[in-house]
Design a protein around this motif. Sequence first.
Motif, PDB file in Angstrom:
ATOM      1  N   ALA A  55     113.087 -88.877   5.729  1.00 30.86           N
ATOM      2  CA  ALA A  55     113.384 -88.154   6.971  1.00 30.86           C
ATOM      3  C   ALA A  55     112.418 -86.994   7.204  1.00 30.86           C
ATOM      4  CB  ALA A  55     114.818 -87.643   6.952  1.00 30.86           C
ATOM      5  N   THR A  56     111.882 -86.428   6.130  1.00 32.10           N
ATOM      6  CA  THR A  56     110.937 -85.315   6.275  1.00 32.10           C
ATOM      7  C   THR A  56     109.527 -85.694   5.827  1.00 32.10           C
ATOM      8  OG1 THR A  56     111.535 -84.475   4.078  1.00 32.10           O
ATOM      9  CG2 THR A  56     112.734 -83.582   5.968  1.00 32.10           C
ATOM     10  N   GLY A  57     109.411 -86.787   5.072  1.00 36.88           N
ATOM     11  CA  GLY A  57     108.116 -87.161   4.522  1.00 36.88           C
ATOM     12  C   GLY A  57     107.398 -88.264   5.254  1.00 36.88           C
ATOM     13  N   THR A  58     107.977 -88.785   6.339  1.00 39.76           N
ATOM     14  CA  THR A  58     107.328 -89.863   7.081  1.00 39.76           C
ATOM     15  C   THR A  58     107.387 -89.591   8.582  1.00 39.76           C
ATOM     16  OG1 THR A  58     109.319 -91.219   7.420  1.00 39.76           O
ATOM     17  CG2 THR A  58     108.105 -91.546   5.368  1.00 39.76           C
ATOM     18  N   VAL A  59     106.512 -90.258   9.307  1.00 37.97           N
ATOM     19  CA  VAL A  59     106.576 -90.252  10.765  1.00 37.97           C
ATOM     20  C   VAL A  59     106.039 -91.588  11.263  1.00 37.97           C
ATOM     21  CG1 VAL A  59     104.276 -89.228  11.076  1.00 37.97           C
ATOM     22  CG2 VAL A  59     106.017 -88.964  12.857  1.00 37.97           C
ATOM     23  N   GLY A  60     106.681 -92.121  12.277  1.00 41.46           N
ATOM     24  CA  GLY A  60     106.223 -93.339  12.919  1.00 41.46           C
ATOM     25  C   GLY A  60     105.882 -93.052  14.368  1.00 41.46           C
ATOM     26  N   GLY A  69     101.660 -96.659  14.709  1.00 39.58           N
ATOM     27  CA  GLY A  69     101.057 -95.698  13.789  1.00 39.58           C
ATOM     28  C   GLY A  69     102.086 -95.203  12.790  1.00 39.58           C
ATOM     29  N   TYR A  70     101.620 -94.805  11.635  1.00 37.37           N
ATOM     30  CA  TYR A  70     102.544 -94.383  10.575  1.00 37.37           C
ATOM     31  C   TYR A  70     101.824 -93.426   9.629  1.00 37.37           C
ATOM     32  CZ  TYR A  70     103.448 -95.048   5.555  1.00 37.37           C
ATOM     33  OH  TYR A  70     103.579 -94.858   4.197  1.00 37.37           O
ATOM     34  N   ALA A  71     102.566 -92.467   9.100  1.00 39.77           N
ATOM     35  CA  ALA A  71     102.042 -91.599   8.049  1.00 39.77           C
ATOM     36  C   ALA A  71     103.182 -91.215   7.121  1.00 39.77           C
ATOM     37  CB  ALA A  71     101.393 -90.345   8.626  1.00 39.77           C
ATOM     38  N   ALA A  72     102.837 -91.022   5.850  1.00 35.17           N
ATOM     39  CA  ALA A  72     103.808 -90.535   4.866  1.00 35.17           C
ATOM     40  C   ALA A  72     103.108 -89.545   3.955  1.00 35.17           C
ATOM     41  CB  ALA A  72     104.387 -91.691   4.052  1.00 35.17           C
ATOM     42  N   VAL A  83      97.159 -97.235  11.310  1.00 33.69           N
ATOM     43  CA  VAL A  83      97.175 -97.342  12.768  1.00 33.69           C
ATOM     44  C   VAL A  83      96.924 -98.797  13.135  1.00 33.69           C
ATOM     45  CG1 VAL A  83      96.076 -96.622  14.925  1.00 33.69           C
ATOM     46  CG2 VAL A  83      96.364 -94.965  13.057  1.00 33.69           C
ATOM     47  N   ASP A  84      97.652 -99.295  14.095  1.00 37.81           N
ATOM     48  CA  ASP A  84      97.440-100.653  14.597  1.00 37.81           C
ATOM     49  C   ASP A  84      95.951-100.842  14.910  1.00 37.81           C
ATOM     50  OD1 ASP A  84      97.201-102.936  16.201  1.00 37.81           O
ATOM     51  OD2 ASP A  84      99.160-102.645  17.111  1.00 37.81           O
ATOM     52  N   PRO A  85      95.298-101.858  14.319  1.00 39.94           N
ATOM     53  CA  PRO A  85      93.867-102.052  14.573  1.00 39.94           C
ATOM     54  C   PRO A  85      93.516-102.151  16.052  1.00 39.94           C
ATOM     55  CG  PRO A  85      94.564-103.428  12.748  1.00 39.94           C
ATOM     56  CD  PRO A  85      95.812-102.829  13.341  1.00 39.94           C
ATOM     57  N   GLY A  86      94.449-102.625  16.862  1.00 38.67           N
ATOM     58  CA  GLY A  86      94.199-102.711  18.295  1.00 38.67           C
ATOM     59  C   GLY A  86      94.287-101.385  19.012  1.00 38.67           C
ATOM     60  N   ARG A  87      94.731-100.330  18.293  1.00 31.75           N
ATOM     61  CA  ARG A  87      94.867 -99.006  18.902  1.00 31.75           C
ATOM     62  C   ARG A  87      93.938 -97.984  18.264  1.00 31.75           C
ATOM     63  NH1 ARG A  87      99.448 -98.597  22.177  1.00 31.75           N
ATOM     64  NH2 ARG A  87      98.339 -96.718  22.827  1.00 31.75           N
ATOM     65  N   HIS A  88      92.945 -98.448  17.491  1.00 33.06           N
ATOM     66  CA  HIS A  88      91.971 -97.508  16.922  1.00 33.06           C
ATOM     67  C   HIS A  88      91.186 -96.830  18.037  1.00 33.06           C
ATOM     68  CE1 HIS A  88      91.666 -99.536  12.671  1.00 33.06           C
ATOM     69  NE2 HIS A  88      92.842 -98.998  12.907  1.00 33.06           N
ATOM     70  N   GLY A  89      90.791 -95.582  17.790  1.00 29.21           N
ATOM     71  CA  GLY A  89      89.966 -94.860  18.747  1.00 29.21           C
ATOM     72  C   GLY A  89      90.711 -94.257  19.908  1.00 29.21           C
ATOM     73  N   GLN A  90      92.044 -94.224  19.839  1.00 31.67           N
ATOM     74  CA  GLN A  90      92.843 -93.704  20.948  1.00 31.67           C
ATOM     75  C   GLN A  90      93.519 -92.383  20.623  1.00 31.67           C
ATOM     76  OE1 GLN A  90      95.490 -96.770  22.401  1.00 31.67           O
ATOM     77  NE2 GLN A  90      93.876 -98.324  22.434  1.00 31.67           N
ATOM     78  N   GLY A  91      93.194 -91.782  19.470  1.00 31.11           N
ATOM     79  CA  GLY A  91      93.750 -90.476  19.131  1.00 31.11           C
ATOM     80  C   GLY A  91      94.973 -90.509  18.235  1.00 31.11           C
ATOM     81  N   ILE A  92      95.471 -91.714  17.922  1.00 27.95           N
ATOM     82  CA  ILE A  92      96.665 -91.802  17.071  1.00 27.95           C
ATOM     83  C   ILE A  92      96.335 -91.346  15.660  1.00 27.95           C
ATOM     84  CG2 ILE A  92      98.423 -93.339  16.130  1.00 27.95           C
ATOM     85  CD1 ILE A  92      98.002 -95.124  18.607  1.00 27.95           C
ATOM     86  N   GLY A  93      95.219 -91.820  15.118  1.00 26.20           N
ATOM     87  CA  GLY A  93      94.828 -91.425  13.773  1.00 26.20           C
ATOM     88  C   GLY A  93      94.574 -89.938  13.657  1.00 26.20           C
ATOM     89  N   THR A  94      93.983 -89.347  14.686  1.00 27.94           N
ATOM     90  CA  THR A  94      93.729 -87.907  14.678  1.00 27.94           C
ATOM     91  C   THR A  94      95.041 -87.125  14.608  1.00 27.94           C
ATOM     92  OG1 THR A  94      91.703 -88.214  15.959  1.00 27.94           O
ATOM     93  CG2 THR A  94      92.679 -86.017  15.949  1.00 27.94           C
ATOM     94  N   ALA A  95      96.023 -87.553  15.403  1.00 23.30           N
ATOM     95  CA  ALA A  95      97.322 -86.879  15.399  1.00 23.30           C
ATOM     96  C   ALA A  95      98.017 -87.028  14.055  1.00 23.30           C
ATOM     97  CB  ALA A  95      98.198 -87.441  16.519  1.00 23.30           C
ATOM     98  N   LEU A  96      97.934 -88.220  13.453  1.00 28.75           N
ATOM     99  CA  LEU A  96      98.581 -88.451  12.165  1.00 28.75           C
ATOM    100  C   LEU A  96      97.877 -87.685  11.045  1.00 28.75           C
ATOM    101  CD1 LEU A  96      99.332 -92.263  12.477  1.00 28.75           C
ATOM    102  CD2 LEU A  96     101.000 -90.401  12.486  1.00 28.75           C
ATOM    103  N   ALA A  97      96.547 -87.594  11.110  1.00 32.21           N
ATOM    104  CA  ALA A  97      95.816 -86.816  10.109  1.00 32.21           C
ATOM    105  C   ALA A  97      96.222 -85.342  10.179  1.00 32.21           C
ATOM    106  CB  ALA A  97      94.315 -86.968  10.310  1.00 32.21           C
ATOM    107  N   ARG A  98      96.399 -84.832  11.404  1.00 31.89           N
ATOM    108  CA  ARG A  98      96.823 -83.442  11.563  1.00 31.89           C
ATOM    109  C   ARG A  98      98.240 -83.260  11.008  1.00 31.89           C
ATOM    110  NH1 ARG A  98      95.828 -83.112  16.591  1.00 31.89           N
ATOM    111  NH2 ARG A  98      93.691 -82.374  16.298  1.00 31.89           N
ATOM    112  N   TRP A  99      99.106 -84.229  11.250  1.00 33.26           N
ATOM    113  CA  TRP A  99     100.474 -84.174  10.721  1.00 33.26           C
ATOM    114  C   TRP A  99     100.438 -84.118   9.193  1.00 33.26           C
ATOM    115  CZ3 TRP A  99     103.276 -87.227   7.382  1.00 33.26           C
ATOM    116  CH2 TRP A  99     104.662 -87.051   7.366  1.00 33.26           C
TER     117      TRP A  99
END
Length: 305
Positions: A55-60, A69-72, A83-99
Motif C-alpha cells: 500500500a505504501t511501497g508500490t504504485v500503478g 506503468g508500475y513501480a515498487a 512501463v508498457d513498451p507501447g507507452r515508452h517516451g510519454q513521460g510515464i517512466g519519468t514520473a515513476l522514476a521521480r516517485w
Amino acid sequence: MDDLPVGLTARPLSVADAPEVAALIGAEEAAALGYPEITTADLVADWQRPSFDPATGTVGVFEERRLVGYAAYTGSGNCDVAVDPGRHGQGIGTALARWCQERARAAGAARVGMQVPQGSAADRFLERHGYRLRWIAWDLELPASAQMNGASVPAGFHVREAAPGDYDDVWQVMEDAFLEWSDRARASREDFLARTVRRPGFEPSHLRVIVDAEGTVVGAAYAVLEEGTGNVERLAVRATHRRRGLARALLADTFATLREQGAARSTLATDSRTGALPLYEHLGMRIVSTWVNRAIELSPVPPGI
C-alpha cells in the motif's frame, strides 16, 4: 502523482494486482530480451514480506482500468519500474522514476537504483537521467546436455533436502554469505522465509543443504521450478568451508533434482560483485542475458520540508 500524462491515474497496488503487474514487467522484458523472466510468484513472494507494505511501497499507473506503468520501492535503495513498451517516451517512466526517488529519500536512502537489461530502453533512459553504473549482472544457463564434471560431494559431507529445523541455519548461512558483498540491511528470518519456503509453488526438495559429519549445515541452495525452468535463486557456503568443492557439489545436486522434476532449463544469476562468474562458466554454464544496475545519488530533504 501529479506529473502523469493527461488521462492517466495512479493508485497503490496489492497482492491481487500481482498477475497484471507480472504481465506488464514480462512485456518489457520480452521487448528487451526476447522472452519474459518475471512470474507472478516472484512478485507475491516479494510483496508478502512482513517488512514490505504494498500500500505504501508500490504504485500503478492506469489508462482507465489498464495497467501501463508500475513501480515498487523494495527497500535498501532499490526500486523496480516497468512501463508498457507501447507507452515508452510519454513521460510515464519519468514520473515513476521521480516517485522512486521520493520514496527512497523519505526512507533515508542516500541513493536509489534499479537493475535493467543492458542496452534496453530502460537502460538508455537511466543513463540519460544521470544514473551511474554500479555493477553488471548475468543470467546463465546450463545446456541440457551438459553435466557438471568433478561435482561429486567431498568426503565427510552430505547433501540432502532441508528440514524445517534447518531453516534458521540456512537463513544465517545465506545472509552471512550475501552480506559479504551486498550493500543492504540483513533480511529478517521472516522476510527470508516469505521469499523462499512460503513462496507460491515451493516444494521441500527445492531447498538443499550440505552438512558435515556432525550434521552441521555448512552450505545451502534454494531453487524454484516454474514453467519448465529450474532456477537456483541462492547458493551459499560458510566462509570457513570454501574452496573444497562444496558449492559445486551443492549446485550439481540442485540442478539434478530440478531436472528429475521436469526442468527443461537450468539457470541461475550472478553479478560482478560476487566474482563467481568464472566458476559458473568453468562448470559449463553460458551467459544468456546481461543486466546493469544503475543508481543515482539523492540530495537530502531540506529542513522543515
